[in-house]
Scaffold this motif. Structure first.
Motif, mmCIF file in Angstrom:
data_model
loop_
_atom_site.group_PDB
_atom_site.id
_atom_site.type_symbol
_atom_site.label_atom_id
_atom_site.label_comp_id
_atom_site.label_asym_id
_atom_site.label_seq_id
_atom_site.Cartn_x
_atom_site.Cartn_y
_atom_site.Cartn_z
ATOM 1 N N GLN A 204 8.188 14.821 51.297
ATOM 2 C CA GLN A 204 9.204 15.683 51.432
ATOM 3 C C GLN A 204 9.757 15.471 52.986
ATOM 4 O O GLN A 204 10.844 15.493 53.227
ATOM 5 N N LEU B 125 10.417 19.100 44.866
ATOM 6 C CA LEU B 125 11.007 17.757 44.690
ATOM 7 C C LEU B 125 11.145 17.750 42.825
ATOM 8 O O LEU B 125 10.308 18.911 42.219
ATOM 9 N N TYR B 126 11.888 16.901 42.381
ATOM 10 C CA TYR B 126 11.974 16.977 40.920
ATOM 11 C C TYR B 126 10.631 16.508 40.249
ATOM 12 O O TYR B 126 10.078 15.401 40.697
ATOM 13 N N GLU C 286 11.994 6.667 43.300
ATOM 14 C CA GLU C 286 13.350 6.576 42.948
ATOM 15 C C GLU C 286 13.859 7.756 43.444
ATOM 16 O O GLU C 286 15.306 7.980 43.631
ATOM 17 N N GLN C 287 13.220 9.059 43.636
ATOM 18 C CA GLN C 287 13.768 10.228 43.963
ATOM 19 C C GLN C 287 13.896 10.136 45.556
ATOM 20 O O GLN C 287 14.814 10.629 45.911
ATOM 21 N N LEU D 213 25.555 14.863 57.256
ATOM 22 C CA LEU D 213 25.089 13.387 57.231
ATOM 23 C C LEU D 213 24.172 13.166 58.568
ATOM 24 O O LEU D 213 23.096 12.496 58.332
ATOM 25 N N TYR E 86 17.440 18.269 56.978
ATOM 26 C CA TYR E 86 17.087 19.633 56.744
ATOM 27 C C TYR E 86 15.821 20.008 55.913
ATOM 28 O O TYR E 86 15.843 19.235 54.785
ATOM 29 N N ARG F 12 20.341 8.527 49.136
ATOM 30 C CA ARG F 12 21.690 8.320 48.946
ATOM 31 C C ARG F 12 22.690 9.386 49.139
ATOM 32 O O ARG F 12 23.711 9.656 49.537
ATOM 33 N N LEU F 13 22.026 10.695 48.674
ATOM 34 C CA LEU F 13 22.900 11.888 48.878
ATOM 35 C C LEU F 13 23.170 12.222 50.124
ATOM 36 O O LEU F 13 24.204 12.749 50.556
ATOM 37 N N LYS F 14 22.523 11.523 50.976
ATOM 38 C CA LYS F 14 22.646 11.603 52.279
ATOM 39 C C LYS F 14 23.407 10.533 53.084
ATOM 40 O O LYS F 14 23.906 10.339 54.316
ATOM 41 N N MET G 246 10.343 13.452 38.040
ATOM 42 C CA MET G 246 11.080 11.928 38.711
ATOM 43 C C MET G 246 9.932 11.223 39.296
ATOM 44 O O MET G 246 8.975 11.937 40.277
ATOM 45 N N TYR H 289 17.045 8.388 45.820
ATOM 46 C CA TYR H 289 18.407 9.372 45.106
ATOM 47 C C TYR H 289 18.627 10.202 46.503
ATOM 48 O O TYR H 289 19.879 10.437 46.694
ATOM 49 N N LEU H 290 17.709 11.024 46.885
ATOM 50 C CA LEU H 290 17.894 12.001 47.984
ATOM 51 C C LEU H 290 18.449 11.209 49.212
ATOM 52 O O LEU H 290 19.340 11.746 49.679
#
Lengths: 450, 310
Positions: free
Chosen positions: B142, B85-86, B93-94, B74, B78, B100-102, B89, B97-98
Motif C-alpha cells: 500500500q 487493496l483488491y 497487477e494491482q 496526479l 494519498y 496507471r490510475l495515477k 487481485m 493498475y493503481l
C-alpha cells in the motif's frame, strides 16, 4: 475518459478470467441446446424399438381390432390367465399387458402393466386409439355411422398475413411472435438482475476492502462508478454473444449427430413443429386414421415460414439496445444501493424500487404477448423502468416507429438522469461506514455539494 | 520556502452539521506538516477536500501558487485512513493498475515498482494474490503504491494508526527520506510522539475550527510555563534561599548523585539571572528550560477551547 477506460478494462478482465464466467459461458449454451434438443431426441428415440403389447380383453370388443402404430403392435393371446401373462411379461415376452375390463363402456378405464415405466407416447397412443374405437362403437350402438361424424369434424387454421405500410404482404405467426417476444423480454429481465447485482456486489466489495478511497483519490467517484458499470456491461454483452455463437454451433453439431438421416430442411420443419408446439412429439404418435395430419403439417410449415420472416436484425438490434439501456438504468441504481450499505444483507430495504418495476414488467409482458397493442402494453413499453422488457415483447408483433423512438429516447434520458442521481448517492455512500442508512439519509446525500 | 499549497477559509457542511468552519492552512514546500485534533474534529474532511474527493461549500485551495485543478491529484500521493487493496487481485497487477490510475504508463510503473520491490525485498510477492499476504506485507504494498508516482505532496490520514510497529518505523524513515528528496508531507495524526519527531509545522483543529497553527518550536515557546529543571549537588535549602525574587521552587527530588529541582519563574528575568543567583549556593550539573510536549499543549488547548464553549 481515459481513466474510465482503465477501470472498465480491469472490471472486464478480472471478470472474464474468473472460472465462474468461463463455466457459465460454456454451460449456458449446453443447457440451452439440451433444452431444445433433448425433447426432440427423446421423441425420435423412444419409439424406434417395436413394442409388443398383449391385450387381455375381458370385454371382447377389441380382439384383433386395435390398429398397430409405427413402433407398437398388439397381440391377443387367447384363454391365457392374467397370472400367466404376468409371468410372460416378467420373462420379457411382451413390452406390456393391456387389460381391458368387461365394463369398458361405463368405466372408460384400462390398465397397462409394464416392467419399465411406459413412455408418454405409448400411453398417448393407446389412449387415443381406444378413445376413437370406443367412440365409434358408441356411435354404432346409437345408429350413427362413424363416417358421418368424421366428415363433420372440422378444424380451422387461421393463417395470418400482415400488410406492411409499404403495402407488402407478410406471412406472420402470432405464436412465433409471442415466443420471440417472450424470450427477448425475459432475457432482458434476467440480464438486468444478473449483471445489475454484479455491479452492486462489486461496489460493496470495494467498500469492504477499503480500497475505494485509495481509488477515488486518483479518479472521480463518477468515473469509478461508470467504469464499473460499463465494464460489467461489456462482460454481459460478451457473454451474451458467446452464448449465441456457441448455441448456434452446438445446435448445428447436435443436428449432425442426432439427426443425420434427416435433410436439413426436414429437420428444421420437425423442429418448428416440435419445439414450437406444446406437447412435443405429438405428431409422431398420431393415429393413422386421423385426417388432420396434413393440416397440422401445413400449420407447422406456415410457422416455419413465419420464423423465416422474423426480422432478426431488428430484433437483435433492439434487443442489444434495450438490454444495454435497461441494464444501464438499473445498474446505476444498483451501484447507489451498493454504496449505501456495508454488506449485502443490508441491501434488502433498498431493493424495492428495482424489483417492483421489473416484476410489474414481467406481468405486463405476459399480457402484451396476448394483446401487444393494448393500452397497458403501450404505456408500459414507453415508461422507461418497464420499457426494456415490455417493448422487447411487443417488437416481434410490429411496433410503429414513433413508439419505438419515443421509448428509446425516454430510456436514454432516464438512464442519464438516474446515473446523475445515483452518482450523488454513490459519491457520499462509498466513504461512509458503519452507519445504518435509510431513505431520508439518501435524500440528504443527494443534496450535498459535490 | 515557498508554499506548496494553501487552503483558504474552507467551510463544509453536512446537512446542519458544520464539519469545517473557516479553516485556513498554508503548507511550505519541503516541510512535514501535522494536522492534529481530537476524533471528529474535521481532519479527514479537510484532507478529503484537499484531495478533491469532496468539494468544500466555501473557500478555495491553491496548489503551487494557482487554483487547484482536478489533474493536480496526479501530483498527490494519498494514503487514506481507511485503506485496502483488491483481495483477489495479484500484487503486481494491482500495483500497476493503481499506478496507471495515477497517470503512469505501464512501462514507467513497472520500472519504478521493480526498484521499490527490490528495496523492500518483496519481488517474490509479485504473483501472489493480496489475500495471501500478511497484514504487514499488505501495508508495505500500500505504501509503495502511494509514493510510486513520486508525488510532490504526500497526504497521509492517520498513517501510523493501521501500521504495525515495524512498519511504523519504516514509514517514519521513508517520510524523512521523501522529505530529503524534496517532497512535502502533510499528515493527520493523534500520535503525538510522531509529531514531535517529524513535524516542522502543525495546525490543531477542534470542533471544525483551526485553533492553533504554526511552527512547532514557536508554539512551544508560546506555551512554555517558564519552568527550569536544575540538577545540582549541595544543600536544597541553600538553593531555595538563594532564588531571586519572582522565582519559586516547585519541587525537589533526590537523584543518585545530588538533586533535581523544578523552578518556576513568574516575572521575566533572564535565565542567566537565575543561573548566576544559584551558582554561589550549589554546584550545578545541568540547567535547562522545560518546554511543554505537544501532548500537553494539545490537551491544554483542546480543554480550554471546550471550556470556552460552555
Amino acid at each position: 475518459m481515459n481513466k474510465i477506460l482503465l477501470i472498465l478494462q480491469r472490471e472486464f478482465i478480472t471478470r472474464v478470467r474468473k472460472r465462474s464466467f468461463i463455466i457459465m459461458t460454456l454451460l449456458g449454451p449446453v443447457l440451452f441446446a439440451a433444452f431444445m434438443i433433448v425433447p426432440i431426441w427423446l421423441a425420435t428415440q423412444e419409439d424406434k424399438e417395436v413394442k409388443v403389447i398383449a391385450v387381455a380383453d375381458s370385454s371382447h370388443l377389441f380382439v384383433n381390432a386395435i390398429p398397430p402404430g409405427d413402433f407398437i403392435t398388439f397381440v391377443y393371446p387367447q384363454s391365457v390367465s392374467m397370472d400367466t401373462l404376468k409371468n410372460q411379461l416378467l420373462r420379457g415376452m411382451y413390452y406390456g399387458i393391456l387389460y381391458i375390463p368387461h365394463n369398458i363402456f361405463a368405466s372408460e378405464n384400462v390398465l397397462l402393466f409394464t416392467v419399465k415405466q411406459p413412455s408418454l407416447s405409448t400411453r398417448m397412443y393407446i389412449s387415443n386409439t381406444l378413445k376413437n374405437m370406443l367412440q365409434d362403437a358408441k356411435l354404432i350402438k346409437n345408429n350413427i355411422p362413424p363416417d358421418l361424424i368424421r366428415s363433420i369434424r372440422t378444424s380451422i387454421t387461421v393463417g395470418t398475413v400482415r400488410l406492411t405500410e409499404e403495402g407488402k404482404e407478410k406471412r406472420s405467426s402470432s405464436d412465433v411472435a409471442s415466443i420471440v417476444g417472450y424470450a427477448g423480454g425475459f432475457l432482458i429481465y434476467f440480464f438486468v438482475f444478473l449483471f445489475g447485482a454484479q455491479v452492486m456486489r462489486g461496489v460493496i466489495e470495494e467498500k469492504t476492502n477499503r480500497i475505494v478511497e485509495v481509488i477515488v483519490s486518483s479518479v472521480k467517484p463518477f468515473q469509478l462508478m461508470m467504469g464499473k458499470i460499463l465494464g460489467i456491461a461489456l462482460t454481459g454483452l460478451v457473454q451474451f454473444i458467446l452464448w449465441v455463437v456457441i448455441s448456434l454451433f452446438l445446435y448445428q453439431a447436435a443436428q449432425q449427430m442426432f439427426f443425420p438421416q434427416l435433410s436439413k430442411t426436414a429437420t428444421q420443419q420437425a423442429l418448428a413443429q416440435n419445439v414450437m408446439e406444446p406437447g412435443a412429439g405429438k405428431n409422431i404418435v398420431e393415429t393413422p386414421e386421423k385426417p388432420m395430419n396434413v393440416e397440422e403439417n401445413a400449420e407447422a410449415v406456415q410457422m416455419f415460414e413465419a420464423l423465416k420472416h422474423v426480422n432478426y436484425p431488428l430484433i437483435l438490434g433492439t434487443f442489444i439496445f434495450f438490454f444495454l439501456g435497461g441494464y444501464l438504468l438499473y445498474a446505476a441504481m444498483f451501484a447507489a444501493i451498493g454504496s449505501a450499505v456495508d454488506n449485502e444483507t443490508d441491501t434488502q430495504q433498498f431493493m424495492l424500487p428495482i424489483t417492483v418495476p421489473l416484476i410489474i414488467a414481467i406481468f405486463v409482458m405476459i399480457k402484451a404477448m396476448n394483446d401487444p397493442d393494448s393500452s397497458v402494453a403501450f404505456w408500459f413499453s414507453i415508461i422507461p423502468f418497464t420499457s426494456p422488457v415490455v417493448m422487447m415483447t411487443r417488437i416481434p408483433f410490429g411496433v410503429p416507429a414513433w413508439q419505438l423512438i419515443l421509448s428509446m429516447f425516454l430510456l436514454v434520458s432516464t438512464f442519464i438522469f438516474m446515473t446523475w442521481l445515483a452518482a450523488k448517492i454513490y459519491r457520499t455512500g462509498i466513504l461512509i461506514y458503519g452507519k445504518k442508512v435509510n431513505w431520508a439519509e439518501l435524500w440528504k446525500w443527494i443534496k450535498y455539494a459535490g | 520556502m515557498p508554499e506548496i499549497f494553501r487552503a483558504e477559509h474552507i467551510e463544509k457542511n453536512y446537512g446542519t452539521f458544520r464539519a469545517l468552519d473557516d479553516v485556513t492552512i498554508s503548507v511550505e514546500e519541503g516541510s512535514i506538516y501535522g494536522l492534529l485534533g481530537p476524533n471528529g474534529a474535521g481532519k479527514t474532511t479537510f484532507i478529503r477536500i484537499v484531495t478533491q474527493i469532496t468539494a468544500p461549500d466555501r473557500g478555495e485551495i491553491f496548489f503551487m501558487g494557482r487554483k487547484l485543478t482536478p489533474d493536480d491529484v496526479l501530483h498527490f500521493g494519498y494514503l487514506p485512513e481507511e485503506r485496502g487493496l483488491y483481495r483477489k487481485m495479484k500484487v503486481g497487477e494491482q500495483a500497476i493498475y493503481l499506478a496507471r490510475l495515477k497517470g503512469l504508463s505501464r512501462t514507467d510503473a513497472l520500472k519504478k515498482l521493480k526498484y521499490w520491490f527490490e528495496k523492500f525485498e518483496m519481488q517474490s510477492w509479485w504473483n501472489k494474490k493480496v489475500e495471501e499476504l500478511s497484514k504487514g506485507m499488505q501495508q508495505k504494498v500500500q505504501f509503495i503504491v502511494t509514493i510510486l508516482h513520486e508525488p510532490k505532496l504526500l497526504i497521509f490520514d492517520e498513517p501510523f494508526s493501521g501500521f504495525d510497529p515495524i512498519n511504523q518505523a519504516l514509514l517514519k524513515d521513508e517520510i524523512l527520506d521523501l522529505q530529503k528528496k524534496g517532497a512535502t508531507i502533510f499528515f493527520s495524526t493523534h500520535n503525538m510522539a510522531s509529531v514531535e519527531e517529524l513535524c516542522d509545522h502543525i495546525t490543531l483543529i477542534n470542533r471544525s475550527k483551526a485553533i492553533l497553527s504554526g511552527e512547532i518550536n514557536t508554539i512551544k515557546q508560546q506555551y512554555k510555563a517558564n519552568l527550569f529543571e536544575i540538577s545540582f549537588r549541595g544543600n536544597p535549602e541553600g538553593l531555595k534561599s538563594s532564588l531571586p525574587s519572582g522565582c519559586s521552587l516547585v519541587s525537589v527530588e533526590p537523584l543518585p548523585a545530588g538533586h533535581k529541582a523544578l523552578v518556576q519563574m513568574n516575572r521575566p528575568p533572564s535565565d542567566n539571572e537565575l543561573l548566576s543567583a544559584l551558582l554561589p549556593a550549589v554546584h550545578i550539573d545541568s540547567f535547562r528550560e522545560v518546554l511543554p510536549s505537544m501532548n500537553e499543549i494539545f490537551i491544554r488547548v483542546v480543554e480550554n477551547a471546550s471550556a470556552n464553549q460552555f
